[in-house]
Write an enzyme that holds these catalytic residues in place. Structure first.
Site, PDB file in Angstrom:
ATOM      1  CE  LYS A  16      -3.761  -2.228   2.580  1.00  0.00           C
ATOM      2  NZ  LYS A  16      -4.565  -2.566   1.410  1.00  0.00           N
ATOM      3  CB  THR A  62       9.008  -4.226   2.419  1.00  0.00           C
ATOM      4  OG1 THR A  62       8.214  -4.973   3.331  1.00  0.00           O
ATOM      5  CG2 THR A  62       8.660  -4.644   1.000  1.00  0.00           C
ATOM      6  CE  LYS A  66      11.448  -3.772   6.480  1.00  0.00           C
ATOM      7  NZ  LYS A  66      10.438  -3.635   7.513  1.00  0.00           N
ATOM      8  CG  ASN A  87      12.092   1.313   7.140  1.00  0.00           C
ATOM      9  OD1 ASN A  87      12.913   2.191   7.398  1.00  0.00           O
ATOM     10  ND2 ASN A  87      10.826   1.436   7.461  1.00  0.00           N
ATOM     11  CG  ASP A 102      10.087  -0.964  10.018  1.00  0.00           C
ATOM     12  OD1 ASP A 102       9.247  -0.394   9.296  1.00  0.00           O
ATOM     13  OD2 ASP A 102      10.774  -1.936   9.631  1.00  0.00           O
ATOM     14  CB  ALA A 128      14.746 -12.694  15.595  1.00  0.00           C
ATOM     15  CE1 TYR A 217      -0.708  -3.816   4.310  1.00  0.00           C
ATOM     16  CE2 TYR A 217       1.023  -3.759   5.960  1.00  0.00           C
ATOM     17  CZ  TYR A 217       0.605  -3.626   4.646  1.00  0.00           C
ATOM     18  OH  TYR A 217       1.517  -3.332   3.668  1.00  0.00           O
ATOM     19  N   GLY A 239      -1.318  -4.096  11.536  1.00  0.00           N
ATOM     20  CA  GLY A 239      -0.174  -3.206  11.347  1.00  0.00           C
ATOM     21  C   GLY A 239      -0.395  -2.068  10.372  1.00  0.00           C
TER      22      GLY A 239
HETATM   23  P1  NDP Z   1      11.981 -11.267   7.625  1.00  0.00           P
HETATM   24  O1  NDP Z   1      11.911 -12.185   6.453  1.00  0.00           O
HETATM   25  O2  NDP Z   1      13.200 -10.443   7.836  1.00  0.00           O
HETATM   26  O3  NDP Z   1      11.781 -12.126   9.001  1.00  0.00           O
HETATM   27  C1  NDP Z   1      10.795 -13.109   9.077  1.00  0.00           C
HETATM   28  C2  NDP Z   1      10.568 -13.542  10.526  1.00  0.00           C
HETATM   29  O4  NDP Z   1       9.387 -14.352  10.564  1.00  0.00           O
HETATM   30  C3  NDP Z   1      11.671 -14.390  11.124  1.00  0.00           C
HETATM   31  O5  NDP Z   1      11.761 -14.120  12.505  1.00  0.00           O
HETATM   32  C4  NDP Z   1      11.172 -15.831  10.876  1.00  0.00           C
HETATM   33  O6  NDP Z   1      11.683 -16.772  11.801  1.00  0.00           O
HETATM   34  C5  NDP Z   1       9.689 -15.629  11.121  1.00  0.00           C
HETATM   35  N1  NDP Z   1       8.834 -16.632  10.475  1.00  0.00           N
HETATM   36  C6  NDP Z   1       8.616 -16.782   9.145  1.00  0.00           C
HETATM   37  N2  NDP Z   1       7.723 -17.765   8.927  1.00  0.00           N
HETATM   38  C7  NDP Z   1       7.373 -18.255  10.150  1.00  0.00           C
HETATM   39  C8  NDP Z   1       6.479 -19.284  10.582  1.00  0.00           C
HETATM   40  N3  NDP Z   1       5.765 -20.011   9.703  1.00  0.00           N
HETATM   41  N4  NDP Z   1       6.336 -19.510  11.911  1.00  0.00           N
HETATM   42  C9  NDP Z   1       7.049 -18.766  12.790  1.00  0.00           C
HETATM   43  N5  NDP Z   1       7.936 -17.794  12.446  1.00  0.00           N
HETATM   44  C10 NDP Z   1       8.085 -17.537  11.128  1.00  0.00           C
HETATM   45  O7  NDP Z   1      10.661 -10.370   7.533  1.00  0.00           O
HETATM   46  P2  NDP Z   1      10.444  -8.916   8.194  1.00  0.00           P
HETATM   47  O8  NDP Z   1      10.967  -8.956   9.571  1.00  0.00           O
HETATM   48  O9  NDP Z   1      10.942  -7.841   7.302  1.00  0.00           O
HETATM   49  O10 NDP Z   1       8.831  -8.785   8.197  1.00  0.00           O
HETATM   50  C11 NDP Z   1       8.047  -9.526   9.107  1.00  0.00           C
HETATM   51  C12 NDP Z   1       6.561  -9.145   8.972  1.00  0.00           C
HETATM   52  O11 NDP Z   1       6.323  -7.832   9.437  1.00  0.00           O
HETATM   53  C13 NDP Z   1       6.010  -9.206   7.547  1.00  0.00           C
HETATM   54  O12 NDP Z   1       4.732  -9.793   7.587  1.00  0.00           O
HETATM   55  C14 NDP Z   1       5.910  -7.769   7.147  1.00  0.00           C
HETATM   56  O13 NDP Z   1       4.901  -7.552   6.172  1.00  0.00           O
HETATM   57  C15 NDP Z   1       5.550  -7.123   8.470  1.00  0.00           C
HETATM   58  N6  NDP Z   1       5.942  -5.709   8.550  1.00  0.00           N
HETATM   59  C16 NDP Z   1       4.962  -4.762   8.682  1.00  0.00           C
HETATM   60  C17 NDP Z   1       5.301  -3.436   8.808  1.00  0.00           C
HETATM   61  C18 NDP Z   1       4.232  -2.429   8.974  1.00  0.00           C
HETATM   62  O14 NDP Z   1       4.533  -1.245   8.811  1.00  0.00           O
HETATM   63  N7  NDP Z   1       3.024  -2.815   9.321  1.00  0.00           N
HETATM   64  C19 NDP Z   1       6.689  -2.974   8.766  1.00  0.00           C
HETATM   65  C20 NDP Z   1       7.636  -4.044   8.657  1.00  0.00           C
HETATM   66  C21 NDP Z   1       7.260  -5.351   8.529  1.00  0.00           C
HETATM   67  P3  NDP Z   1      13.089 -17.532  11.549  1.00  0.00           P
HETATM   68  O15 NDP Z   1      14.164 -16.573  11.964  1.00  0.00           O
HETATM   69  O16 NDP Z   1      12.992 -18.741  12.392  1.00  0.00           O
HETATM   70  O17 NDP Z   1      13.144 -17.846  10.054  1.00  0.00           O
END
Ligand code: NDP
Length: 277
Positions: A16, A62, A66, A87, A102, A128, A217, A239
């Site tokens: 968005k 995104t 990042k 970001n 963020d 994480a 979201y 979010g």
């Molecule tokens: P990353 O790819 O950097 O990190 C993904 C994280 O999710 C890791 O901790 C990973 O764990 C975990 N994960 C993935 N799949 C699973 C699962 N099936 N079960 C449990 N843990 C899981 O992504 P980001 O950190 O950049 O983004 C994370 C989320 O936050 C996204 O959905 C994104 O859209 C949202 N977001 C929203 C924002 C907003 O403004 N509303 C801003 C930033 C992000 P592991 O380390 O074990 O792989």
């Protein structure tokens, strides 16, 4: 010609951000364009360089780029360096300056839009990755009673907590280690909801009166929010507010003016409640 900006991600078609920045630009009377750019998983650096060569002025970054953006930036703001994730990028003749908006976006949504108190509360952060990295510092600055980072890969949570060692009441663990604990605010910063999944959470993680916050979201409740409701969370939030607030902070970073986020958030909420046909 309009100043050119964009958001890089994979996937990114659902973003968005183009609509948000178009609304901010109209509100502030700035002439700019903003597009969603799908970068190949192994080709983010090349996509970014092509965008800069074509005259791009700045970019958002995104999932899942990042941390790579942090490595590619030639300079970092203190909050991006602390997070180890970027970001928001601005390009100038001397290189790429990386920022992380963020954390500021999440804090503004929690406190200004949702009226949530952080100080003295027990907080649980799930995930994480890049998003979690950006919010740990600002959450600690709000002086919670405790902040626990839990992740599927527990070692990654431990690495993240190590970055912030000595800055507040912080510890890391895997999901099964949460058994018997409860929290006032549970923030889902995993990308599990993107795949229709939710992290495994033991019973009683949500304290009475708690807020469950999913950074994800979309239409309706996410799998995490459905789980939170079933496990007794008192309030649910997605979010969308964080998205608009972090975008406002990025707009200020690029354009020197903080837009009013309220009408843009209201516009997105109104669209989100239109049923699908
Ligand atoms: P990353 O790819 O950097 O990190 C993904 C994280 O999710 C890791 O901790 C990973 O764990 C975990 N994960 C993935 N799949 C699973 C699962 N099936 N079960 C449990 N843990 C899981 O992504 P980001 O950190 O950049 O983004 C994370 C989320 O936050 C996204 O959905 C994104 O859209 C949202 N977001 C929203 C924002 C907003 O403004 N509303 C801003 C930033 C992000 P592991 O380390 O074990 O792989």
């Amino acid at each position: 010609m309009s100043d050119r900006y964009g958001v890089f991600g994979h996937p990114v078609a659902h973003s968005k951000s183009p609509a948000i920045h178009a609304a901010f630009a109209a509100q502030c009377g700035h002439d700019l364009s903003y597009e969603a750019i799908l970068a190949p998983l192994d080709g983010f650096a090349d996509s970014l360089c092509a965008f800069v060569a074509a005259g791009g002025r700045g970019a958002n970054v995104t999932v899942p780029f990042k941390e790579e953006a942090c490595r590619l930036a030639t300079r970092l703001t203190p909050r991006a360096a602390q997070a180890g994730a970027v970001n928001t990028l601005v390009f100038d003749p001397s290189g790429m300056l990386g920022d992380n908006t963020d954390g500021a976006g999440l804090l503004r949504d929690l406190t200004n839009n949702l009226g949530c108190r952080i100080t003295g509360q027990r907080l649980l952060l799930l995930g994480a990755g890049g998003a979690a990295r950006g919010v740990v510092g600002p959450l600690l600055e709000a002086r919670p009673a405790a902040l626990v980072i839990a992740n599927r890969t527990a070692a990654r949570a431990a690495d993240l907590a190590e970055r912030f060692a000595g800055r507040g009441p912080l510890r890391a663990c895997g999901y099964p280690d949460l058994a018997g604990e409860s929290f006032d605010l549970v923030i889902n910063a995993t990308s599990a909801s993107l795949g229709g999944e939710t992290p495994y959470l033991p019973e009683r993680v949500f304290a009475s009166g708690s807020l469950a916050y999913d950074m994800m979201y979309g239409r309706g409740e996410t799998p995490f929010l459905l789980l939170a409701r079933a496990q007794g969370a008192a309030r649910l939030a997605d979010g969308l507010g964080m998205l608009v607030e972090q975008a406002a902070e990025a707009f200020r970073f690029w354009r020197g003016v903080l837009p009013d986020s309220a009408p843009v958030l209201a516009m997105l909420r109104a669209v989100a409640t239109v049923p699908a046909h």
